[in-house]
Motif scaffolding. Structure first.
Motif, PDB file in Angstrom:
ATOM      1  N   ARG A  70      16.750  27.119   8.271  1.00 29.35           N
ATOM      2  CA  ARG A  70      16.278  28.418   7.767  1.00 29.35           C
ATOM      3  C   ARG A  70      15.254  28.220   6.657  1.00 29.35           C
ATOM      4  NH1 ARG A  70      19.953  33.601   5.698  1.00 29.35           N
ATOM      5  NH2 ARG A  70      18.190  35.053   5.572  1.00 29.35           N
ATOM      6  N   ALA A  73      12.007  27.145   8.099  1.00 29.87           N
ATOM      7  CA  ALA A  73      11.288  28.286   8.664  1.00 29.87           C
ATOM      8  C   ALA A  73      10.593  29.082   7.574  1.00 29.87           C
ATOM      9  CB  ALA A  73      12.254  29.168   9.446  1.00 29.87           C
ATOM     10  N   HIS A  74      11.260  29.248   6.429  1.00 30.86           N
ATOM     11  CA  HIS A  74      10.624  29.956   5.311  1.00 30.86           C
ATOM     12  C   HIS A  74       9.429  29.168   4.786  1.00 30.86           C
ATOM     13  CE1 HIS A  74      13.637  32.926   5.474  1.00 30.86           C
ATOM     14  NE2 HIS A  74      14.526  32.414   4.655  1.00 30.86           N
ATOM     15  N   GLU A  77       6.543  29.929   7.048  1.00 30.38           N
ATOM     16  CA  GLU A  77       5.994  31.257   6.775  1.00 30.38           C
ATOM     17  C   GLU A  77       5.178  31.253   5.486  1.00 30.38           C
ATOM     18  OE1 GLU A  77       5.474  35.585   6.767  1.00 30.38           O
ATOM     19  OE2 GLU A  77       5.576  33.972   8.250  1.00 30.38           O
ATOM     20  N   GLU A  78       5.684  30.611   4.455  1.00 37.06           N
ATOM     21  CA  GLU A  78       4.968  30.583   3.183  1.00 37.06           C
ATOM     22  C   GLU A  78       3.657  29.814   3.292  1.00 37.06           C
ATOM     23  OE1 GLU A  78       7.550  29.264   0.055  1.00 37.06           O
ATOM     24  OE2 GLU A  78       8.915  30.968   0.297  1.00 37.06           O
ATOM     25  N   ASP A  81       1.224  31.994   5.170  1.00 36.51           N
ATOM     26  CA  ASP A  81       0.789  33.079   4.287  1.00 36.51           C
ATOM     27  C   ASP A  81      -0.204  32.556   3.255  1.00 36.51           C
ATOM     28  OD1 ASP A  81       1.130  35.905   3.500  1.00 36.51           O
ATOM     29  OD2 ASP A  81       1.908  35.049   1.645  1.00 36.51           O
ATOM     30  N   TYR A 103      12.144  30.094  12.891  1.00 39.78           N
ATOM     31  CA  TYR A 103      11.085  30.955  12.354  1.00 39.78           C
ATOM     32  C   TYR A 103      11.085  32.301  13.061  1.00 39.78           C
ATOM     33  CZ  TYR A 103       6.595  32.913  11.186  1.00 39.78           C
ATOM     34  OH  TYR A 103       5.624  33.783  10.745  1.00 39.78           O
ATOM     35  N   ASN A 106      13.974  34.570  12.144  1.00 40.13           N
ATOM     36  CA  ASN A 106      13.919  35.163  10.814  1.00 40.13           C
ATOM     37  C   ASN A 106      12.662  35.981  10.538  1.00 40.13           C
ATOM     38  OD1 ASN A 106      16.283  34.048   8.963  1.00 40.13           O
ATOM     39  ND2 ASN A 106      15.686  32.403  10.358  1.00 40.13           N
ATOM     40  N   HIS A 107      11.562  35.630  11.193  1.00 43.74           N
ATOM     41  CA  HIS A 107      10.282  36.255  10.853  1.00 43.74           C
ATOM     42  C   HIS A 107       9.601  36.941  12.026  1.00 43.74           C
ATOM     43  CE1 HIS A 107      10.357  34.379   6.860  1.00 43.74           C
ATOM     44  NE2 HIS A 107      10.781  33.283   7.467  1.00 43.74           N
ATOM     45  N   THR A 109       7.595  37.445  15.744  1.00 43.44           N
ATOM     46  CA  THR A 109       6.413  36.833  16.359  1.00 43.44           C
ATOM     47  C   THR A 109       5.106  37.509  15.934  1.00 43.44           C
ATOM     48  OG1 THR A 109       6.634  38.278  18.300  1.00 43.44           O
ATOM     49  CG2 THR A 109       7.714  36.118  18.408  1.00 43.44           C
ATOM     50  N   ARG A 111       3.084  37.097  13.569  1.00 43.40           N
ATOM     51  CA  ARG A 111       2.009  36.220  13.108  1.00 43.40           C
ATOM     52  C   ARG A 111       1.554  35.236  14.196  1.00 43.40           C
ATOM     53  NH1 ARG A 111       0.533  34.822   7.678  1.00 43.40           N
ATOM     54  NH2 ARG A 111       2.431  35.672   6.788  1.00 43.40           N
TER      55      ARG A 111
END
Length: 274
Positions: A70, A73-74, A77-78, A81, A103, A106-107, A109, A111
């Protein structure tokens, strides 16, 4: 080459080359961004390619914290971003594919443009009703417990056995060279991430992969079978299966030209999310 600091203070190393549609490459357990070294060079002629070292790996911080899928995956994303990436062609090998599953769980699709899975199962541990995990259905929770105990006690012994079974054609000299590379890793990081993988189960989220997906497997892989790839194909709505002939789980090293071809196809596909 650059460094990026995550929200929990861990510094990640990444490379970024080229311009155009973005491609993000995620390496597997015990590897680093050089897993995709040749594809990075070729793809960067036409695309903006980003590859990074997962926390605890390569040139990124060897941290004691955030050693979970997890958090991986963050981190992804970071990083995306931070770089302002959208419509991303995401590709992951082995644990890198698990990072992609996590990913999307939790976030979502939003992106992503597409997702390429290189030789990975949605669930490593086999049990009643599931035999598409590690070692073609042979790997049990008891095996995982035994492996974790050995990793913490004598990591080299685990890696020697693992690599001989993963890449059975290695000569003794080649095996020793791979063991030298493995010794540069931090055993506690790799043990923690092995635990993360053996406790993960992504079967319930595969239908949430709503972007085009490519499911790649090595037809000589001792880890996962053609049936595993076909299971993923049956669960992921818009997906295709691609076999790498005469390749093991280490297909990114064995046929980097085809790796590039597959990723290029995903990034160029006009049918992908636009």
């Amino acid at each position: 080459m650059a460094f990026f600091k995550t929200s929990d203070g861990v510094t990640l190393f990444y490379v970024e080359k080229g311009e155009g549609r973005p491609i993000v490459l995620v390496h597997g357990w015990s590897g680093d961004h050089t897993t995709f070294a040749e594809p990075i060079e070729r793809l960067s002629n036409d695309f903006r390619v980003v590859a990074y070292d997962l926390r605890g790996h390569g040139q990124s911080d060897r941290t004691d914290q955030g050693l979970t899928l997890r958090r991986f995956a963050h981190d992804l994303e970071e990083l995306m971003d931070h770089l302002g990436l959208g419509e991303v062609t995401l590709a992951g090998h082995s644990m890198g594919a698990s990072t992609g599953f996590e990913y999307i769980r939790n976030h979502g699709t939003g992106r992503l443009r597409s997702f390429t899975i290189f030789d990975m199962t949605p669930k490593l541990v086999n049990e009643d009703g599931w035999n598409l995990g590690l070692w073609h259905g042979e790997y049990t929770r008891a095996d995982a417990d035994s492996d974790l105990t050995q990793m913490y006690g004598e990591f080299e012994g685990f890696t020697r056995t693992f690599m001989k079974r993963t890449v059975p054609y290695l000569s003794e000299a080649e095996l020793e060279e791979m063991l030298k590379l493995s010794a540069s890793n931090s055993p506690h990081v790799l043990a923690a991430m092995w635990h993360a993988m053996v406790t993960a189960d992504y079967r319930d989220m595969l239908a949430d992969i709503t972007v085009p997906a490519q499911i790649v497997y090595g037809d000589k892989s001792t880890l996962y079978s053609k049936d595993t790839a076909e299971f993923l194909n049956g669960q992921i709505p818009d997906s295709t299966v691609i076999a790498f002939e005469n390749c093991t789980h280490m297909l990114t090293a064995e046929n980097p030209g085809k790796v590039e071809e597959v990723i290029r196809q995903a990034a160029s596909n006009p049918a992908a999310k636009a």
